[in-house]
Design a protein around this motif. Sequence first.
Motif, PDB file in Angstrom:
ATOM      1  N   SER A 105       0.834  -1.209   0.000  1.00  0.00           N
ATOM      2  CA  SER A 105       0.000   0.000   0.000  1.00  0.00           C
ATOM      3  C   SER A 105       0.867   1.256   0.000  1.00  0.00           C
ATOM      4  CB  SER A 105      -0.923   0.021   1.219  1.00  0.00           C
ATOM      5  OG  SER A 105      -1.812  -1.055   1.179  1.00  0.00           O
ATOM      6  N   ALA A 106       1.933   1.233   0.793  1.00  0.00           N
ATOM      7  CA  ALA A 106       2.847   2.376   0.838  1.00  0.00           C
ATOM      8  C   ALA A 106       3.535   2.557  -0.514  1.00  0.00           C
ATOM      9  CB  ALA A 106       3.890   2.174   1.930  1.00  0.00           C
ATOM     10  N   ARG A 107       3.930   1.450  -1.147  1.00  0.00           N
ATOM     11  CA  ARG A 107       4.579   1.521  -2.463  1.00  0.00           C
ATOM     12  C   ARG A 107       3.636   2.146  -3.488  1.00  0.00           C
ATOM     13  NH1 ARG A 107       9.093  -0.906  -4.424  1.00  0.00           N
ATOM     14  NH2 ARG A 107       9.277  -2.323  -2.675  1.00  0.00           N
ATOM     15  N   ARG A 108       2.362   1.725  -3.453  1.00  0.00           N
ATOM     16  CA  ARG A 108       1.380   2.310  -4.385  1.00  0.00           C
ATOM     17  C   ARG A 108       1.170   3.798  -4.105  1.00  0.00           C
ATOM     18  NH1 ARG A 108      -1.096  -2.574  -3.515  1.00  0.00           N
ATOM     19  NH2 ARG A 108      -2.481  -1.675  -1.954  1.00  0.00           N
ATOM     20  N   ALA A 109       1.086   4.170  -2.828  1.00  0.00           N
ATOM     21  CA  ALA A 109       0.876   5.572  -2.463  1.00  0.00           C
ATOM     22  C   ALA A 109       2.056   6.443  -2.902  1.00  0.00           C
ATOM     23  CB  ALA A 109       0.661   5.694  -0.957  1.00  0.00           C
ATOM     24  N   LEU A 110       3.263   5.882  -2.866  1.00  0.00           N
ATOM     25  CA  LEU A 110       4.452   6.605  -3.310  1.00  0.00           C
ATOM     26  C   LEU A 110       4.637   6.555  -4.827  1.00  0.00           C
ATOM     27  CD1 LEU A 110       6.970   5.434  -0.569  1.00  0.00           C
ATOM     28  CD2 LEU A 110       6.015   7.734  -0.842  1.00  0.00           C
ATOM     29  N   ARG A 111       3.773   5.798  -5.487  1.00  0.00           N
ATOM     30  CA  ARG A 111       3.838   5.605  -6.951  1.00  0.00           C
ATOM     31  C   ARG A 111       5.197   5.039  -7.382  1.00  0.00           C
ATOM     32  NH1 ARG A 111      -0.534   8.735  -9.394  1.00  0.00           N
ATOM     33  NH2 ARG A 111      -1.478   9.946  -7.721  1.00  0.00           N
ATOM     34  N   MET A 112       5.673   4.060  -6.612  1.00  0.00           N
ATOM     35  CA  MET A 112       6.938   3.406  -6.905  1.00  0.00           C
ATOM     36  C   MET A 112       6.664   2.067  -7.575  1.00  0.00           C
ATOM     37  SD  MET A 112       9.212   5.486  -5.672  1.00  0.00           S
ATOM     38  CE  MET A 112      10.714   4.623  -5.327  1.00  0.00           C
ATOM     39  N   PRO A 113       7.483   1.685  -8.556  1.00  0.00           N
ATOM     40  CA  PRO A 113       7.279   0.395  -9.213  1.00  0.00           C
ATOM     41  C   PRO A 113       7.663  -0.748  -8.275  1.00  0.00           C
ATOM     42  CG  PRO A 113       9.302   1.383  -9.985  1.00  0.00           C
ATOM     43  CD  PRO A 113       8.627   2.405  -9.097  1.00  0.00           C
ATOM     44  N   PRO A 114       7.101  -1.914  -8.502  1.00  0.00           N
ATOM     45  CA  PRO A 114       7.519  -3.072  -7.698  1.00  0.00           C
ATOM     46  C   PRO A 114       9.018  -3.303  -7.847  1.00  0.00           C
ATOM     47  CG  PRO A 114       5.564  -3.593  -8.974  1.00  0.00           C
ATOM     48  CD  PRO A 114       6.046  -2.250  -9.443  1.00  0.00           C
ATOM     49  N   ALA A 115       9.654  -3.744  -6.799  1.00  0.00           N
ATOM     50  CA  ALA A 115      11.108  -3.937  -6.810  1.00  0.00           C
ATOM     51  C   ALA A 115      11.526  -4.932  -7.886  1.00  0.00           C
ATOM     52  CB  ALA A 115      11.592  -4.405  -5.445  1.00  0.00           C
ATOM     53  N   ASP A 116      10.724  -5.952  -8.155  1.00  0.00           N
ATOM     54  CA  ASP A 116      11.079  -6.951  -9.155  1.00  0.00           C
ATOM     55  C   ASP A 116      11.212  -6.339 -10.542  1.00  0.00           C
ATOM     56  OD1 ASP A 116       9.083  -9.533  -7.605  1.00  0.00           O
ATOM     57  OD2 ASP A 116      11.136  -8.910  -7.241  1.00  0.00           O
ATOM     58  N   LEU A 117      10.446  -5.287 -10.849  1.00  0.00           N
ATOM     59  CA  LEU A 117      10.540  -4.652 -12.156  1.00  0.00           C
ATOM     60  C   LEU A 117      11.832  -3.860 -12.317  1.00  0.00           C
ATOM     61  CD1 LEU A 117       6.892  -3.404 -12.741  1.00  0.00           C
ATOM     62  CD2 LEU A 117       7.998  -5.435 -13.627  1.00  0.00           C
ATOM     63  N   LEU A 118      12.502  -3.582 -11.232  1.00  0.00           N
ATOM     64  CA  LEU A 118      13.767  -2.863 -11.311  1.00  0.00           C
ATOM     65  C   LEU A 118      14.923  -3.788 -11.654  1.00  0.00           C
ATOM     66  CD1 LEU A 118      13.396  -0.569  -8.205  1.00  0.00           C
ATOM     67  CD2 LEU A 118      13.083   0.041 -10.592  1.00  0.00           C
ATOM     68  N   GLY A 119      14.636  -5.070 -11.823  1.00  0.00           N
ATOM     69  CA  GLY A 119      15.676  -6.018 -12.191  1.00  0.00           C
ATOM     70  C   GLY A 119      16.630  -6.328 -11.050  1.00  0.00           C
ATOM     71  N   ARG A 120      16.174  -6.092  -9.827  1.00  0.00           N
ATOM     72  CA  ARG A 120      17.000  -6.382  -8.648  1.00  0.00           C
ATOM     73  C   ARG A 120      18.349  -5.689  -8.729  1.00  0.00           C
ATOM     74  NH1 ARG A 120      14.275  -9.200  -4.675  1.00  0.00           N
ATOM     75  NH2 ARG A 120      13.052 -10.815  -5.605  1.00  0.00           N
ATOM     76  N   LEU A 121      18.347  -4.423  -9.152  1.00  0.00           N
ATOM     77  CA  LEU A 121      19.603  -3.689  -9.286  1.00  0.00           C
ATOM     78  C   LEU A 121      20.287  -3.489  -7.948  1.00  0.00           C
ATOM     79  CD1 LEU A 121      18.472  -0.955 -11.789  1.00  0.00           C
ATOM     80  CD2 LEU A 121      19.872  -2.941 -12.248  1.00  0.00           C
ATOM     81  N   TYR A 122      19.484  -3.337  -6.908  1.00  0.00           N
ATOM     82  CA  TYR A 122      20.051  -3.127  -5.589  1.00  0.00           C
ATOM     83  C   TYR A 122      20.012  -4.441  -4.842  1.00  0.00           C
ATOM     84  CZ  TYR A 122      20.957  -1.046  -1.071  1.00  0.00           C
ATOM     85  OH  TYR A 122      21.504  -0.731   0.134  1.00  0.00           O
ATOM     86  N   ALA A 123      21.149  -4.989  -4.506  1.00  0.00           N
ATOM     87  CA  ALA A 123      21.189  -6.269  -3.816  1.00  0.00           C
ATOM     88  C   ALA A 123      20.842  -6.064  -2.345  1.00  0.00           C
ATOM     89  CB  ALA A 123      22.583  -6.873  -3.928  1.00  0.00           C
ATOM     90  N   GLU A 124      19.919  -6.860  -1.848  1.00  0.00           N
ATOM     91  CA  GLU A 124      19.511  -6.712  -0.463  1.00  0.00           C
ATOM     92  C   GLU A 124      20.595  -7.169   0.497  1.00  0.00           C
ATOM     93  OE1 GLU A 124      15.752  -8.637  -0.320  1.00  0.00           O
ATOM     94  OE2 GLU A 124      14.795  -7.003  -1.392  1.00  0.00           O
ATOM     95  N   ALA A 125      21.619  -7.814  -0.007  1.00  0.00           N
ATOM     96  CA  ALA A 125      22.720  -8.274   0.831  1.00  0.00           C
ATOM     97  C   ALA A 125      23.926  -7.341   0.744  1.00  0.00           C
ATOM     98  CB  ALA A 125      23.127  -9.678   0.417  1.00  0.00           C
ATOM     99  N   VAL A 126      23.738  -6.116   0.271  1.00  0.00           N
ATOM    100  CA  VAL A 126      24.850  -5.183   0.103  1.00  0.00           C
ATOM    101  C   VAL A 126      25.634  -4.949   1.383  1.00  0.00           C
ATOM    102  CG1 VAL A 126      25.384  -2.747  -0.342  1.00  0.00           C
ATOM    103  CG2 VAL A 126      24.073  -4.053  -1.980  1.00  0.00           C
ATOM    104  N   PRO A 127      24.994  -4.852   2.571  1.00  0.00           N
ATOM    105  CA  PRO A 127      25.809  -4.626   3.767  1.00  0.00           C
ATOM    106  C   PRO A 127      26.885  -5.691   3.981  1.00  0.00           C
ATOM    107  CG  PRO A 127      23.528  -4.190   4.263  1.00  0.00           C
ATOM    108  CD  PRO A 127      23.577  -4.776   2.884  1.00  0.00           C
TER     109      PRO A 127
END
Length: 92
Positions: free
Chosen positions: A33-55
């Motif tokens: 709901s927050a993603r829709r309210a911010l008008r942000m695309p789903p993370a999967d459509l970004l091609g996983r450019l940002y690795a969640e394991a970056v730290p």
Amino acid sequence: MKIRADIAQLIRDGHTNASIAHRLRCDETTVASARRALRMPPADLLGRLYAEAVPTGRVRSAAGRQPLSPAQQAANRATLAAALRGDDTAAA
């Protein structure tokens, strides 16, 4: 809709709904709901450019876990930021 700042920041950082929900112990529908309210695309459509394991400096790949250099991490973050802004010229 009032959006929690921590959810908004993680969305902008490129994390998936499931990852955010797990980290913040909230429901995935709250994050969606927050993603829709911010008008942000789903993370999967970004091609996983940002690795969640970056730290940890590692990302998952088909061949296993491989380390990312700091330069590659910075390049991934820059590409993600450009994708979030909708800047098509920054993709190399």
